[in-house]
Scaffold this active site. Structure first.
Site, PDB file in Angstrom:
ATOM      1  N   ARG A   1     -22.938   3.033  -8.014  1.00 21.64           N
ATOM      2  CA  ARG A   1     -23.252   4.467  -8.019  1.00 21.64           C
ATOM      3  C   ARG A   1     -23.049   5.084  -9.412  1.00 21.64           C
ATOM      4  NH1 ARG A   1     -23.109   7.552  -2.931  1.00 21.64           N
ATOM      5  NH2 ARG A   1     -24.804   6.560  -1.772  1.00 21.64           N
TER       6      ARG A   1
ATOM      7  N   GLU B   1     -18.118   8.528  -7.131  1.00 20.69           N
ATOM      8  CA  GLU B   1     -17.939   7.435  -8.102  1.00 20.69           C
ATOM      9  C   GLU B   1     -18.421   7.835  -9.484  1.00 20.69           C
ATOM     10  OE1 GLU B   1     -19.214   7.052  -5.058  1.00 20.69           O
ATOM     11  OE2 GLU B   1     -17.855   5.658  -4.059  1.00 20.69           O
TER      12      GLU B   1
ATOM     13  N   LYS C   1     -11.458  12.425  14.553  1.00 24.60           N
ATOM     14  CA  LYS C   1     -11.680  10.997  14.326  1.00 24.60           C
ATOM     15  C   LYS C   1     -10.700  10.217  15.234  1.00 24.60           C
ATOM     16  CE  LYS C   1     -12.590   7.864  10.453  1.00 24.60           C
ATOM     17  NZ  LYS C   1     -12.718   7.776   8.971  1.00 24.60           N
TER      18      LYS C   1
HETATM   19  C1  LIG Z   1     -20.762   5.550  -1.954  1.00 24.68           C
HETATM   20  C2  LIG Z   1     -19.655   5.148  -0.998  1.00 24.68           C
HETATM   21  N1  LIG Z   1     -18.379   5.229  -1.413  1.00 24.68           N
HETATM   22  C3  LIG Z   1     -17.375   4.882  -0.583  1.00 24.68           C
HETATM   23  C4  LIG Z   1     -17.651   4.413   0.678  1.00 24.68           C
HETATM   24  C5  LIG Z   1     -16.525   3.954   1.590  1.00 24.68           C
HETATM   25  N2  LIG Z   1     -16.436   4.807   2.788  1.00 24.68           N
HETATM   26  C6  LIG Z   1     -16.949   4.446   3.944  1.00 24.68           C
HETATM   27  S1  LIG Z   1     -16.712   5.567   5.139  1.00 24.68           S
HETATM   28  C7  LIG Z   1     -15.861   6.576   4.064  1.00 24.68           C
HETATM   29  C8  LIG Z   1     -15.297   7.871   4.518  1.00 24.68           C
HETATM   30  C9  LIG Z   1     -16.388   8.724   5.096  1.00 24.68           C
HETATM   31  O1  LIG Z   1     -15.807   9.940   5.547  1.00 24.68           O
HETATM   32  P1  LIG Z   1     -16.689  10.866   6.459  1.00 24.68           P
HETATM   33  O2  LIG Z   1     -18.041  11.007   5.862  1.00 24.68           O
HETATM   34  O3  LIG Z   1     -15.909  12.095   6.665  1.00 24.68           O
HETATM   35  O4  LIG Z   1     -16.885  10.057   7.803  1.00 24.68           O
HETATM   36  P2  LIG Z   1     -15.803   9.798   8.984  1.00 24.68           P
HETATM   37  O5  LIG Z   1     -15.309   8.396   8.767  1.00 24.68           O
HETATM   38  O6  LIG Z   1     -14.731  10.833   8.841  1.00 24.68           O
HETATM   39  O7  LIG Z   1     -16.579   9.946  10.248  1.00 24.68           O
HETATM   40  C10 LIG Z   1     -15.803   6.007   2.810  1.00 24.68           C
HETATM   41  C11 LIG Z   1     -15.128   6.613   1.632  1.00 24.68           C
HETATM   42  C12 LIG Z   1     -19.007   4.321   1.062  1.00 24.68           C
HETATM   43  N3  LIG Z   1     -19.374   3.853   2.292  1.00 24.68           N
HETATM   44  N4  LIG Z   1     -19.981   4.711   0.218  1.00 24.68           N
END
Ligand SMILES: Cc1ncc(C[n+]2csc(CCOP(=O)(O)OP(=O)(O)O)c2C)c(N)n1
Ligand SMILES: CC(=O)[C@@H](O)[C@H](O)COP(=O)(O)O
Ligand SMILES: [Mg+2]
Length: 622
Positions: free
Chosen positions: A378, A350, A264
């Site tokens: 959720r 969640e 990342k």
């Molecule tokens: C249901 C939900 N909960 C929390 C979030 C907040 N959120 C956005 S991106 C993220 C992290 C995602 O991690 P990953 O899938 O590994 O993607 P990366 O950013 O590492 O590419 C979170 C927790 C969300 N978008 N949707």
């Protein structure tokens, strides 16, 4: 495009994205980590006929640049500009909208099955991160896909990051894979993945000994769910990505999971060296990486919540905090510094977060679930079934209530007042300012007679004087903020500042409105509402919520008690029943008629002013 040019394309794509986001702000780290993946997917698959679904969609800026939106990238997340996530309405290359995580495999399976039923052969690729893979919905989808033997390609983008470092056993599992022989071995080992792929994928009995031997890298979890597991592979190495995707594209098999290891923030040193890998950034200086800081005249609601919870937890060992992968966004990272054993980051889960908290409450703990309004959606059944019916004292600290601005409709926190308000037995509060928020945290900490929720918006407070400690509020009691006559405006939440500004405008017209802060949606302060209704000609309500929220509850109370049968003219002001595109929060509230101008207009219209009279009156005061 010849393969030798794809590396250059990736370099130029990364540079363009950094430059664009330095101007707009937005999500940077995730997109930087998938530049090569994006180039390889579009080079190998026949998009948009072949579908590529980006889970969450925050990493889709390189995808947007490559699919005809480069010229609009500098409108990103601005009024009338590009969305910060994938949007069907925005491009044929965006087959599915996103914003909330862990939906891509379900959507992809749906598309794969539709493609089969409609006899429209196509490839469907769902790109999902390691963070998003921690959500139960991803397993529901894989469980279904594996049993259906569906033609679905899942790319697991494993950068060992969520917004914060990921939590849970899955992280450990993936780390073991990545530290295994195939990935850590020589390039020959990686080439094995490529060279044997065709045979393995065409092997009718895919569980052959050869497959297990050559690819036994521990992808058992996914294999047992019915997926071919391929990897782990370097997700920045086009030399391997391209032939793997070509083989997979042409294979006639069941579902495949390709495990990529990426970084990342890749390719931009300030992001690579930052703890959050520049997950979400404001405008920044490309050379130094220094982000622009908006001048702050007041603490953010999130920080006030975190500081107050720490105060309360200092005095009460039963207080614990739960987050669903949002420690920094909810401020619980600060709580963790002081009470590291009393914070629980359960991952993007969640539903589990709420019932986990209910379990703790059933044993006498005081759990605070700190969660964005939009993400609490959720866990609605868990709130009803596991918390409210059992009347368990779970505290819900609902952040990002109301319009959130640049994240747009997928992240709007417009509905929690309505969806919680329909559930019996939940106390609901909305903070009018940061001092009120401190009082509400203290009130929630002391309230053990069932579930209690308090909501507060994204951004900074009003700059009011802050009490050293929060005081317990009388449950179900509002407060008169300004005593007047004729017009009464009852505010729920932070619209109060706009209401008070509107009151000054009305006072300049010779009108002297009464202003009250409701504080509670449930239980309503029925005595206060009845008094306002019977001593004024006009009653307005304001809120940062949709239909079914505060105004609807007040309307029901008034109507049920005959208070609308006489001369009272009642008008509930709320967020309109529509999805509002991203813009600034203030622009969105103005468009909804929930700023001071809109409140004045509604008050005068309800008093009977026509347009001419209103213009004349307002003209005199401008
Ligand atoms: C249901 C939900 N909960 C929390 C979030 C907040 N959120 C956005 S991106 C993220 C992290 C995602 O991690 P990953 O899938 O590994 O993607 P990366 O950013 O590492 O590419 C979170 C927790 C969300 N978008 N949707
Ligand atoms: C992509 C995602 O869902 C989160 O990054 C979200 O955008 C964070 O919102 P805030 O910026 O309000 O913390
Ligand atoms: Mg990740």
């Amino acid at each position: 495009m010849p393969r030798e040019n794809l590396r250059q394309l990736a370099d130029e794509l990364r540079a363009e994205m950094i430059d664009a986001v330095s101007v707009t702000g937005g999500h940077l780290g995730a997109g930087l980590g998938v530049v090569e993946l994006t180039v390889a997917l579009h080079a190998v698959f026949d998009t948009p006929h072949d579908r590529i679904i980006w889970d969450v969609g925050h990493q889709a800026y390189p995808h947007k640049i490559l699919t005809g939106r480069r010229d609009r990238m500098r409108t990103l997340r601005q009024k009338d500009g590009l969305s910060g996530f994938t949007r069907r309405a925005e491009s044929e290359y965006d087959p599915f909208g996103a914003g909330h995580s862990s939906t891509s495999i379900s959507a992809g399976l749906g598309m794969a099955v539709a493609s089969d039923l409609m006899d429209k052969p196509r490839n469907v690729v769902a790109v999902i991160g390691d963070g998003a893979m921690s959500a139960g919905m991803a397993y529901e989808a894989m469980n279904n896909a594996g049993a259906m033997d569906a033609r679905l390609i899942v790319v697991l983008n494993d950068n060992d990051m969520s917004i914060a470092p990921p939590t849970g056993a899955l992280r450990t599992y993936l780390a073991r894979l990545v530290s295994g022989p195939v990935y850590r071995g020589t390039r020959e080992a990686a080439k094995t993945v490529v060279s044997k792929l065709p045979k393995m994928l065409y092997e009718p009995a895919r569980k052959t000994e050869e497959f297990a031997r050559s690819f036994f890298t521990g992808g058992t979890l996914f294999e047992e769910l019915g997926f071919y597991y391929i990897g782990p592979v370097d997700g920045h190495d086009l030399e391997n990505l391209l032939p793997i995707f070509e083989n997979v594209r042409d294979a006639e098999t069941g579902p495949i999971l390709i495990h990529l290891v990426t970084q990342k923030g890749k390719g931009y040193a300030p992001a690579e060296h930052s703890a959050d890998k520049y997950h979400g950034v404001s405008k920044f200086n490309v050379i130094t990486g220094a982000q622009a800081k908006a001048p702050s005249n007041a603490p953010s609601y999130t920080n006030v919540f975190a500081e107050t919870l720490i105060q309360e937890a200092n005095d009460d060992p039963r207080i614990v905090a739960v987050t669903a992968a949002m420690p920094t966004g909810t401020g619980l990272d600060k709580f963790a510094e002081v009470h590291p054993s009393r914070i629980f980051d359960v991952g993007i889960a969640e539903q589990h977060a709420v019932t986990f908290a209910a379990g703790m409450a059933s044993e006498g703990m005081k759990p605070f679930v700190a969660i964005y309004s939009t993400f609490l959606q959720r866990a609605y059944d868990q709130v009803v079934h596991d918390v409210a019916i059992q009347h368990l004292p779970v505290r819900f600290a609902i952040d990002r209530a109301g319009y959130v601005g640049a994240d747009g409709p997928t992240h709007a926190g417009n509905y929690d007042a309505a969806y919680l308000g329909a559930i019996p037995g939940i106390v609901q509060m909305a903070a009018a300012d940061e001092a009120e928020l401190r009082h509400m945290v203290a009130t929630a900490a002391a309230y053990d007679n069932g579930p209690i929720a308090f909501r507060y918006p994204r951004g900074e407070g009003m700059g009011v004087d802050m009490p050293a400690r929060g005081e317990k509020l009388a449950i179900g009691k509002g407060r008169i903020v300004r005593q007047g006559a004729t017009i009464a405006i009852l505010s729920y939440g932070t619209r109060l500042a706009e209401v008070l500004a509107a009151a000054d405008k009305l006072a300049a017209l010779g009108l002297n409105p009464t202003i009250a802060d409701a504080r509670f949606l449930k239980p309503l302060d029925e005595e206060l509402i009845a008094k306002l209704a019977t001593t004024h000609d006009v009653l307005l309500t304001t809120e940062e919520g949709s239909i079914g929220g505060f105004g609807s509850h007040v309307a029901t109370f008034l109507a049920s008690n005959g208070l609308l049968d006489g001369k009272l003219r009642f008008r509930p002001l709320m967020i309109p029943d529509r999805f509002d595109e991203h813009a600034s929060q203030s622009d969105m509230y103005a468009a909804a008629g929930l700023d001071r101008a809109g409140i004045v207009t509604t008050a005068l219209t309800t008093l009977g002013y026509d347009e001419a009279a209103m213009a004349a009156a307002l003209g005199k005061t401008s």
